[in-house]
Design a protein around this motif. Structure first.
Motif, mmCIF file in Angstrom:
data_model
loop_
_atom_site.group_PDB
_atom_site.id
_atom_site.type_symbol
_atom_site.label_atom_id
_atom_site.label_comp_id
_atom_site.label_asym_id
_atom_site.label_seq_id
_atom_site.Cartn_x
_atom_site.Cartn_y
_atom_site.Cartn_z
ATOM 1 N N ASN A 174 0.873 -1.171 0.000
ATOM 2 C CA ASN A 174 0.000 0.000 0.000
ATOM 3 C C ASN A 174 0.911 1.221 0.000
ATOM 4 O OD1 ASN A 174 0.564 0.686 2.944
ATOM 5 N ND2 ASN A 174 -0.294 -1.373 3.135
ATOM 6 N N TYR A 175 0.348 2.406 -0.069
ATOM 7 C CA TYR A 175 1.223 3.569 -0.210
ATOM 8 C C TYR A 175 2.047 3.860 1.026
ATOM 9 C CZ TYR A 175 -2.538 6.651 1.771
ATOM 10 O OH TYR A 175 -3.494 7.268 2.554
ATOM 11 N N LEU A 176 1.670 3.296 2.166
ATOM 12 C CA LEU A 176 2.488 3.475 3.364
ATOM 13 C C LEU A 176 3.572 2.416 3.453
ATOM 14 C CD1 LEU A 176 2.421 5.590 5.606
ATOM 15 C CD2 LEU A 176 1.145 3.961 7.017
ATOM 16 N N ASP A 177 3.369 1.260 2.807
ATOM 17 C CA ASP A 177 4.356 0.177 2.799
ATOM 18 C C ASP A 177 5.106 0.116 1.477
ATOM 19 O OD1 ASP A 177 4.039 -1.019 5.368
ATOM 20 O OD2 ASP A 177 2.136 -1.861 4.727
ATOM 21 N N GLU A 178 5.231 1.230 0.822
ATOM 22 C CA GLU A 178 5.827 1.242 -0.518
ATOM 23 C C GLU A 178 7.283 0.771 -0.510
ATOM 24 O OE1 GLU A 178 6.166 4.236 -4.394
ATOM 25 O OE2 GLU A 178 5.550 5.017 -2.441
ATOM 26 N N THR A 179 8.004 1.017 0.579
ATOM 27 C CA THR A 179 9.415 0.633 0.623
ATOM 28 C C THR A 179 9.701 -0.404 1.703
ATOM 29 O OG1 THR A 179 9.926 2.502 2.105
ATOM 30 C CG2 THR A 179 10.188 2.856 -0.268
ATOM 31 N N SER A 214 -5.895 16.067 10.067
ATOM 32 C CA SER A 214 -5.332 16.991 9.072
ATOM 33 C C SER A 214 -5.221 16.335 7.702
ATOM 34 C CB SER A 214 -3.959 17.493 9.534
ATOM 35 O OG SER A 214 -3.088 16.420 9.817
ATOM 36 N N ALA A 215 -4.987 15.020 7.661
ATOM 37 C CA ALA A 215 -4.919 14.305 6.391
ATOM 38 C C ALA A 215 -6.307 14.216 5.760
ATOM 39 C CB ALA A 215 -4.331 12.923 6.593
ATOM 40 N N MET A 216 -7.327 13.985 6.574
ATOM 41 C CA MET A 216 -8.695 13.943 6.064
ATOM 42 C C MET A 216 -9.111 15.311 5.515
ATOM 43 S SD MET A 216 -9.817 10.889 6.192
ATOM 44 C CE MET A 216 -11.548 11.203 5.856
ATOM 45 N N ARG A 217 -8.657 16.363 6.179
ATOM 46 C CA ARG A 217 -8.954 17.707 5.688
ATOM 47 C C ARG A 217 -8.290 17.921 4.320
ATOM 48 N NH1 ARG A 217 -6.285 20.565 9.172
ATOM 49 N NH2 ARG A 217 -7.888 20.304 10.777
ATOM 50 N N GLY A 283 3.122 12.613 4.067
ATOM 51 C CA GLY A 283 3.901 13.586 4.842
ATOM 52 C C GLY A 283 3.249 13.879 6.188
ATOM 53 N N ILE A 284 1.926 13.996 6.183
ATOM 54 C CA ILE A 284 1.201 14.246 7.436
ATOM 55 C C ILE A 284 1.356 13.050 8.377
ATOM 56 C CG2 ILE A 284 -1.106 14.512 8.437
ATOM 57 C CD1 ILE A 284 -1.823 16.123 5.872
ATOM 58 N N ILE A 285 1.237 11.868 7.815
ATOM 59 C CA ILE A 285 1.392 10.663 8.630
ATOM 60 C C ILE A 285 2.803 10.597 9.218
ATOM 61 C CG2 ILE A 285 1.482 8.138 8.551
ATOM 62 C CD1 ILE A 285 -0.733 8.277 6.398
ATOM 63 N N LYS A 286 3.777 10.949 8.400
ATOM 64 C CA LYS A 286 5.173 10.858 8.838
ATOM 65 C C LYS A 286 5.528 11.891 9.908
ATOM 66 C CE LYS A 286 7.025 8.717 4.633
ATOM 67 N NZ LYS A 286 7.591 7.534 5.301
ATOM 68 N N GLU A 287 4.691 12.934 10.024
ATOM 69 C CA GLU A 287 4.944 13.914 11.084
ATOM 70 C C GLU A 287 4.857 13.289 12.466
ATOM 71 O OE1 GLU A 287 2.122 16.999 10.433
ATOM 72 O OE2 GLU A 287 3.177 17.849 8.696
ATOM 73 N N ARG A 288 4.160 12.168 12.546
ATOM 74 C CA ARG A 288 4.012 11.472 13.822
ATOM 75 C C ARG A 288 5.110 10.436 14.034
ATOM 76 N NH1 ARG A 288 -2.278 9.703 13.896
ATOM 77 N NH2 ARG A 288 -1.703 9.060 16.008
ATOM 78 N N GLU A 289 5.978 10.290 13.061
ATOM 79 C CA GLU A 289 7.031 9.292 13.160
ATOM 80 C C GLU A 289 8.129 9.708 14.127
ATOM 81 O OE1 GLU A 289 6.711 7.362 8.684
ATOM 82 O OE2 GLU A 289 8.311 8.765 9.122
ATOM 83 N N LYS A 290 8.859 8.712 14.610
ATOM 84 C CA LYS A 290 9.940 8.938 15.564
ATOM 85 C C LYS A 290 11.292 9.102 14.880
ATOM 86 C CE LYS A 290 8.032 8.787 19.678
ATOM 87 N NZ LYS A 290 8.197 9.839 20.689
ATOM 88 N N VAL A 291 11.459 8.483 13.700
ATOM 89 C CA VAL A 291 12.755 8.493 13.018
ATOM 90 C C VAL A 291 12.554 8.943 11.578
ATOM 91 C CG1 VAL A 291 14.839 7.172 12.493
ATOM 92 C CG2 VAL A 291 13.388 6.485 14.411
ATOM 93 N N GLY A 292 13.383 9.845 11.105
ATOM 94 C CA GLY A 292 13.258 10.343 9.740
ATOM 95 C C GLY A 292 13.922 9.449 8.722
ATOM 96 N N CYS A 293 13.692 8.145 8.835
ATOM 97 C CA CYS A 293 14.301 7.172 7.921
ATOM 98 C C CYS A 293 13.505 7.119 6.623
ATOM 99 C CB CYS A 293 14.341 5.796 8.580
ATOM 100 S SG CYS A 293 14.960 4.482 7.513
ATOM 101 N N THR A 294 14.202 7.203 5.490
ATOM 102 C CA THR A 294 13.544 7.153 4.181
ATOM 103 C C THR A 294 13.680 5.788 3.519
ATOM 104 O OG1 THR A 294 15.532 7.919 3.027
ATOM 105 C CG2 THR A 294 14.001 9.606 3.830
ATOM 106 N N ALA A 295 14.263 4.819 4.236
ATOM 107 C CA ALA A 295 14.478 3.464 3.711
ATOM 108 C C ALA A 295 15.357 3.466 2.470
ATOM 109 C CB ALA A 295 13.146 2.777 3.429
ATOM 110 N N LEU A 318 4.447 2.429 15.161
ATOM 111 C CA LEU A 318 3.910 2.457 16.523
ATOM 112 C C LEU A 318 3.262 3.791 16.855
ATOM 113 C CD1 LEU A 318 6.633 0.725 18.744
ATOM 114 C CD2 LEU A 318 4.288 -0.036 18.414
ATOM 115 N N TYR A 319 3.781 4.852 16.263
ATOM 116 C CA TYR A 319 3.300 6.202 16.579
ATOM 117 C C TYR A 319 2.413 6.773 15.484
ATOM 118 C CZ TYR A 319 6.395 5.698 20.459
ATOM 119 O OH TYR A 319 6.973 5.219 21.612
ATOM 120 N N VAL A 320 2.405 6.109 14.333
ATOM 121 C CA VAL A 320 1.518 6.524 13.253
ATOM 122 C C VAL A 320 0.141 5.901 13.460
ATOM 123 C CG1 VAL A 320 1.052 6.247 10.782
ATOM 124 C CG2 VAL A 320 3.324 6.959 11.560
#
Length: 394
Positions: A174-179, A214-217, A283-295, A318-320
């Protein structure tokens, strides 16, 4: 309904019915409700139904629906061998026979080795004689096509993919598991070999439906008119490498909506505006992430065997996502069941990864935090117990 072809030219509905989430009344599946939903899907062109030995009551329910309504030959049944539980070909034979009886059929159209996470699991089956067994079942017609479902990393997926003449494969994508897991690279690798790709968890079990406020908006103001579910499904069907997208539909409204989308979506119909919308939501989802890893994987391979991108992926989830227990279970299953689990506890602090990280992440410190959060004591103990109970010839 739109259709895409399998390896042999058979037309499969690009929307598949995932039968794991049939509605239950207490501990039993609500047969009447499931029957209405399955028959409605069939009447509107869905011809791929996915179940498994491990889904309580699912095979029996699907088999009964198809038998009592005389429509077995109008659909394709996909079910799965619980390879992680079986230690002999005698057990494989018995399990497969039980599945045919549950499904009230003499053949399975698409049969999968269920839930590979590591190449060693496939090696163990080969040592047991699974290749000869598959050839015999294909020869007698009880299995039409053979494949595997996968939860692991991209490299392991490609290794399994290339080791056997598979007819199809099934991956979480899915678009969140793309990598992560097989990822886009794995999906494309399968397509390049001419192997159909069946998609599970297209909306991460509903996580991409219940987006942050904010993502729904952002979605409402985009002007696309898409629901959150439609955005995720259209992102997948825009990719020609995708053959069937499974949806665990358990309401008539959900079946109706998904059929509407599947009757319209096709490769090339997803616009640049749509793709930009997905990136903004990610990007909105990733704002809740703990690590800025781009894989990007510049940190890999780790000399100690730590799956650094995989660990950070699940740590961020865990935080998303709201249900931490679900993420911990997924991590325990996908990483903990590999032959050599890439747990962060393997880190020896050499620092080589940090020298190559373009994001300048303090990887060693973050791995410690991630491991503590992903594997609290109950999960450490649980993983250890499960590894002892399941086949150990890994």
């Amino acid at each position: 309904m739109r259709y895409r072809k399998d390896r042999y030219g058979n037309e499969l509905s690009q929307l598949g019915f995932g039968c794991m989430r049939f509605t239950k009344k207490g501990t039993q599946i609500d047969y009447a409700k499931a029957e209405r939903e399955v028959l409605y899907a069939m009447e509107h062109g869905v011809n791929y139904f996915d179940t498994a030995w491990a889904y309580p009551g699912s095979e029996e329910c699907l088999g009964r629906i198809l038998d009592e309504n005389g429509c077995r030959d109008k659909v394709n049944i996909a079910t799965k061998l619980p390879q992680y539980m079986l230690r002999s070909m005698k057990a494989v034979d018995k399990t497969f026979g039980d599945e045919l009886a549950r499904l009230r059929t003499d053949h399975v159209d698409y049969y999968l080795m269920h839930m590979f996470t590591d190449f060693s699991e496939w090696e163990r089956l080969k040592e047991m004689g699974i290749e000869e067994w598959i050839a015999a079942r294909k020869a007698d017609g009880s299995i039409r096509q053979i494949g595997f479902s996968f939860h692991g990393d991209t490299e392991m997926f490609i290794r399994i993919l290339e080791d056997y003449d598979w007819d199809f494969c099934q991956v979480q994508y899915n678009y969140l598991d793309e990598t992560s897991q097989a990822g886009r690279r794995g999906v494309q690798a399968a397509a390049e070999k001419g192997i159909p790709v069946i998609i599970m968890e297209p909306l991460r079990g509903g996580k991409l439906v219940n987006l942050p406020v904010s993502a729904m908006r952002e979605l409402r103001e985009s002007g696309t008119g898409y629901s959150a579910a439609e955005l995720g499904l259209r992102w997948l069907w825009d990719q020609s490498e995708v053959t069937v997208v499974l949806s665990g539909m358990n309401s008539l409204e959900m079946v109706e909506e998904n059929i509407r989308i599947a009757s319209d979506a096709e490769p090339g119909s997803f616009t640049e505006k749509d793709r930009n919308l997905v990136e903004r939501i990610k990007g909105i989802i990733k704002e809740r992430e703990k690590v800025g890893c781009t894989a990007c994987r510049y940190c890999m391979p780790c000399p100690s065997g730590v799956d650094i991108p995989g660990t950070f992926h699940y740590y961020n989830l865990l935080y998303v996502e709201d249900k931490k227990a679900g993420v911990r279970f997924e991590y325990a299953r996908n990483v903990g069941m590999q032959k050599d689990p890439g747990f962060a506890s393997k880190c020896i602090g050499c620092g080589k990864c940090e020298m190559h990280c373009p994001q300048h992440i303090q990887i060693r410190d973050m791995l410690k935090k991630a491991d503590k959060d992903l594997r609290p004591l109950p999960y450490r103990l649980g993983i250890g117990i499960v590894r002892k109970v399941l086949p150990t010839e890994r």
